[in-house]
Write a protein that holds these residues in place. Sequence first.
Motif, PDB file in Angstrom:
ATOM      1  N   GLU A  95       0.829  -1.213   0.000  1.00  0.00           N
ATOM      2  CA  GLU A  95       0.000   0.000   0.000  1.00  0.00           C
ATOM      3  C   GLU A  95       0.860   1.258   0.000  1.00  0.00           C
ATOM      4  O   GLU A  95       0.453   2.297  -0.504  1.00  0.00           O
ATOM      5  CB  GLU A  95      -0.941   0.000   1.209  1.00  0.00           C
ATOM      6  N   ALA A  96       2.065   1.179   0.566  1.00  0.00           N
ATOM      7  CA  ALA A  96       2.970   2.335   0.643  1.00  0.00           C
ATOM      8  C   ALA A  96       3.438   2.789  -0.734  1.00  0.00           C
ATOM      9  O   ALA A  96       3.806   3.949  -0.908  1.00  0.00           O
ATOM     10  CB  ALA A  96       4.178   1.994   1.513  1.00  0.00           C
ATOM     11  N   ARG A  97       3.399   1.896  -1.713  1.00  0.00           N
ATOM     12  CA  ARG A  97       3.853   2.271  -3.064  1.00  0.00           C
ATOM     13  C   ARG A  97       3.047   3.435  -3.629  1.00  0.00           C
ATOM     14  O   ARG A  97       3.534   4.170  -4.475  1.00  0.00           O
ATOM     15  CB  ARG A  97       3.736   1.087  -4.021  1.00  0.00           C
ATOM     16  N   PHE A  98       1.804   3.597  -3.186  1.00  0.00           N
ATOM     17  CA  PHE A  98       0.930   4.629  -3.715  1.00  0.00           C
ATOM     18  C   PHE A  98       0.600   5.698  -2.678  1.00  0.00           C
ATOM     19  O   PHE A  98      -0.362   6.433  -2.832  1.00  0.00           O
ATOM     20  CB  PHE A  98      -0.365   3.994  -4.237  1.00  0.00           C
ATOM     21  N   ALA A  99       1.388   5.776  -1.631  1.00  0.00           N
ATOM     22  CA  ALA A  99       1.094   6.695  -0.526  1.00  0.00           C
ATOM     23  C   ALA A  99       2.214   7.703  -0.326  1.00  0.00           C
ATOM     24  O   ALA A  99       3.342   7.504  -0.769  1.00  0.00           O
ATOM     25  CB  ALA A  99       0.889   5.896   0.765  1.00  0.00           C
ATOM     26  N   THR A 100       1.866   8.795   0.365  1.00  0.00           N
ATOM     27  CA  THR A 100       2.879   9.770   0.756  1.00  0.00           C
ATOM     28  C   THR A 100       3.386   9.494   2.170  1.00  0.00           C
ATOM     29  O   THR A 100       4.437   9.977   2.557  1.00  0.00           O
ATOM     30  CB  THR A 100       2.321  11.206   0.689  1.00  0.00           C
ATOM     31  N   LEU A 101       2.615   8.708   2.935  1.00  0.00           N
ATOM     32  CA  LEU A 101       2.978   8.400   4.317  1.00  0.00           C
ATOM     33  C   LEU A 101       2.227   7.146   4.749  1.00  0.00           C
ATOM     34  O   LEU A 101       1.072   6.955   4.383  1.00  0.00           O
ATOM     35  CB  LEU A 101       2.601   9.563   5.242  1.00  0.00           C
ATOM     36  N   VAL A 102       2.893   6.316   5.560  1.00  0.00           N
ATOM     37  CA  VAL A 102       2.243   5.187   6.220  1.00  0.00           C
ATOM     38  C   VAL A 102       2.361   5.423   7.719  1.00  0.00           C
ATOM     39  O   VAL A 102       3.423   5.783   8.219  1.00  0.00           O
ATOM     40  CB  VAL A 102       2.899   3.839   5.851  1.00  0.00           C
ATOM     41  N   VAL A 103       1.249   5.224   8.431  1.00  0.00           N
ATOM     42  CA  VAL A 103       1.229   5.401   9.887  1.00  0.00           C
ATOM     43  C   VAL A 103       0.879   4.055  10.517  1.00  0.00           C
ATOM     44  O   VAL A 103      -0.099   3.419  10.122  1.00  0.00           O
ATOM     45  CB  VAL A 103       0.204   6.475  10.308  1.00  0.00           C
ATOM     46  N   VAL A 104       1.692   3.637  11.482  1.00  0.00           N
ATOM     47  CA  VAL A 104       1.452   2.377  12.185  1.00  0.00           C
ATOM     48  C   VAL A 104       1.667   2.597  13.675  1.00  0.00           C
ATOM     49  O   VAL A 104       2.407   3.487  14.084  1.00  0.00           O
ATOM     50  CB  VAL A 104       2.382   1.245  11.694  1.00  0.00           C
ATOM     51  N   GLY A 105       1.023   1.765  14.483  1.00  0.00           N
ATOM     52  CA  GLY A 105       1.283   1.773  15.913  1.00  0.00           C
ATOM     53  C   GLY A 105       2.596   1.069  16.189  1.00  0.00           C
ATOM     54  O   GLY A 105       3.063   0.251  15.386  1.00  0.00           O
ATOM     55  N   SER A 106       3.198   1.374  17.326  1.00  0.00           N
ATOM     56  CA  SER A 106       4.494   0.783  17.648  1.00  0.00           C
ATOM     57  C   SER A 106       4.396  -0.721  17.845  1.00  0.00           C
ATOM     58  O   SER A 106       5.340  -1.446  17.603  1.00  0.00           O
ATOM     59  CB  SER A 106       5.092   1.435  18.887  1.00  0.00           C
ATOM     60  N   ARG A 107       3.271  -1.184  18.291  1.00  0.00           N
ATOM     61  CA  ARG A 107       3.017  -2.628  18.404  1.00  0.00           C
ATOM     62  C   ARG A 107       1.519  -2.811  18.499  1.00  0.00           C
ATOM     63  O   ARG A 107       0.792  -1.959  18.984  1.00  0.00           O
ATOM     64  CB  ARG A 107       3.733  -3.255  19.593  1.00  0.00           C
ATOM     65  N   GLY A 108       1.054  -3.931  18.011  1.00  0.00           N
ATOM     66  CA  GLY A 108      -0.385  -4.188  18.003  1.00  0.00           C
ATOM     67  C   GLY A 108      -0.702  -5.488  18.695  1.00  0.00           C
ATOM     68  O   GLY A 108       0.014  -5.917  19.596  1.00  0.00           O
ATOM     69  N   HIS A 109      -1.770  -6.132  18.251  1.00  0.00           N
ATOM     70  CA  HIS A 109      -2.125  -7.428  18.826  1.00  0.00           C
ATOM     71  C   HIS A 109      -1.014  -8.417  18.559  1.00  0.00           C
ATOM     72  O   HIS A 109      -0.418  -8.443  17.506  1.00  0.00           O
ATOM     73  CB  HIS A 109      -3.438  -7.929  18.233  1.00  0.00           C
ATOM     74  N   GLY A 110      -0.723  -9.210  19.519  1.00  0.00           N
ATOM     75  CA  GLY A 110       0.325 -10.205  19.362  1.00  0.00           C
ATOM     76  C   GLY A 110       1.676  -9.696  19.835  1.00  0.00           C
ATOM     77  O   GLY A 110       2.634 -10.443  19.876  1.00  0.00           O
ATOM     78  N   GLY A 111       1.755  -8.409  20.186  1.00  0.00           N
ATOM     79  CA  GLY A 111       3.024  -7.862  20.643  1.00  0.00           C
ATOM     80  C   GLY A 111       3.358  -8.324  22.046  1.00  0.00           C
ATOM     81  O   GLY A 111       2.492  -8.704  22.815  1.00  0.00           O
ATOM     82  N   VAL A 112       4.595  -8.306  22.374  1.00  0.00           N
ATOM     83  CA  VAL A 112       5.046  -8.677  23.715  1.00  0.00           C
ATOM     84  C   VAL A 112       5.144  -7.400  24.532  1.00  0.00           C
ATOM     85  O   VAL A 112       5.729  -6.419  24.081  1.00  0.00           O
ATOM     86  CB  VAL A 112       6.424  -9.375  23.644  1.00  0.00           C
ATOM     87  N   ALA A 113       4.556  -7.381  25.695  1.00  0.00           N
ATOM     88  CA  ALA A 113       4.595  -6.195  26.539  1.00  0.00           C
ATOM     89  C   ALA A 113       6.034  -5.761  26.759  1.00  0.00           C
ATOM     90  O   ALA A 113       6.910  -6.574  27.025  1.00  0.00           O
ATOM     91  CB  ALA A 113       3.911  -6.473  27.873  1.00  0.00           C
ATOM     92  N   GLY A 114       6.269  -4.464  26.619  1.00  0.00           N
ATOM     93  CA  GLY A 114       7.594  -3.933  26.852  1.00  0.00           C
ATOM     94  C   GLY A 114       8.423  -3.782  25.593  1.00  0.00           C
ATOM     95  O   GLY A 114       9.456  -3.137  25.611  1.00  0.00           O
ATOM     96  N   VAL A 115       7.997  -4.396  24.502  1.00  0.00           N
ATOM     97  CA  VAL A 115       8.737  -4.253  23.256  1.00  0.00           C
ATOM     98  C   VAL A 115       8.425  -2.874  22.677  1.00  0.00           C
ATOM     99  O   VAL A 115       7.266  -2.481  22.569  1.00  0.00           O
ATOM    100  CB  VAL A 115       8.338  -5.364  22.254  1.00  0.00           C
ATOM    101  N   LEU A 116       9.458  -2.112  22.324  1.00  0.00           N
ATOM    102  CA  LEU A 116       9.252  -0.752  21.851  1.00  0.00           C
ATOM    103  C   LEU A 116       8.744  -0.693  20.425  1.00  0.00           C
ATOM    104  O   LEU A 116       8.038   0.219  20.044  1.00  0.00           O
ATOM    105  CB  LEU A 116      10.552   0.050  21.970  1.00  0.00           C
ATOM    106  N   LEU A 117       9.109  -1.645  19.608  1.00  0.00           N
ATOM    107  CA  LEU A 117       8.714  -1.628  18.213  1.00  0.00           C
ATOM    108  C   LEU A 117       8.318  -3.041  17.825  1.00  0.00           C
ATOM    109  O   LEU A 117       9.106  -3.969  17.972  1.00  0.00           O
ATOM    110  CB  LEU A 117       9.882  -1.142  17.344  1.00  0.00           C
ATOM    111  N   GLY A 118       7.090  -3.204  17.339  1.00  0.00           N
ATOM    112  CA  GLY A 118       6.622  -4.524  16.945  1.00  0.00           C
ATOM    113  C   GLY A 118       7.218  -4.958  15.624  1.00  0.00           C
ATOM    114  O   GLY A 118       7.807  -4.166  14.882  1.00  0.00           O
ATOM    115  N   SER A 119       7.058  -6.230  15.307  1.00  0.00           N
ATOM    116  CA  SER A 119       7.649  -6.766  14.082  1.00  0.00           C
ATOM    117  C   SER A 119       7.029  -6.155  12.837  1.00  0.00           C
ATOM    118  O   SER A 119       7.722  -5.924  11.840  1.00  0.00           O
ATOM    119  CB  SER A 119       7.519  -8.288  14.059  1.00  0.00           C
ATOM    120  N   ILE A 120       5.729  -5.876  12.856  1.00  0.00           N
ATOM    121  CA  ILE A 120       5.086  -5.287  11.684  1.00  0.00           C
ATOM    122  C   ILE A 120       5.566  -3.862  11.477  1.00  0.00           C
ATOM    123  O   ILE A 120       5.983  -3.488  10.376  1.00  0.00           O
ATOM    124  CB  ILE A 120       3.548  -5.357  11.808  1.00  0.00           C
ATOM    125  N   SER A 121       5.550  -3.054  12.528  1.00  0.00           N
ATOM    126  CA  SER A 121       5.990  -1.664  12.369  1.00  0.00           C
ATOM    127  C   SER A 121       7.463  -1.589  11.978  1.00  0.00           C
ATOM    128  O   SER A 121       7.860  -0.760  11.155  1.00  0.00           O
ATOM    129  CB  SER A 121       5.710  -0.843  13.633  1.00  0.00           C
TER     130      SER A 121
END
Length: 158
Positions: A95-121
């Motif tokens: 989706e980023a190929r056609f965008a000027t910006l992508v916004v994501v949360g630092s971690r979402g569902h499935g994240g480990v508490a305390g991790v600053l940046l999730g695998s998807i982000s």
Amino acid sequence: MTTNRIVVGVDGSIQSRQALRWASRLATTTGATLRAVTAWEFPATYGWATWPSDWDPPRDSRRLLTETIAETFEEPVEIDLVVREGNAAKILIEEARFATLVVVGSRGHGGVAGVLLGSISARVAEYASCPVLVVHGDTLPPEVPEAPDGKEENLIAG
């Protein structure tokens, strides 16, 4: 071809709601269209697995997306909704190929508490072809100041 579009990844988590708020504020400020993207995939199983017979991933994912948007905003917001099957990071990178910006949360569902940046982000930030904003914690987007003539001031350098 890049369009004036802001893409935001939504999975229903608190962090994705914050990302949605940021993306909406930036889209309003810059005049960009807003595209909320959610992805689903069948869980990897190694052997026999069951899931509820009424489970409909595309329908349930669209419901999650619309409910998250409704719970995030007090008033209706114009947003393009995208529900796709596949890996969330891969879909956001596409989706980023056609965008000027992508916004994501630092971690979402499935994240480990305390991790600053999730695998998807982390993956989106590394491979996206446009800038990526990773929203951390419960940080709210800044209010857009009004210009003296009553028009919103564009705070983002283009």
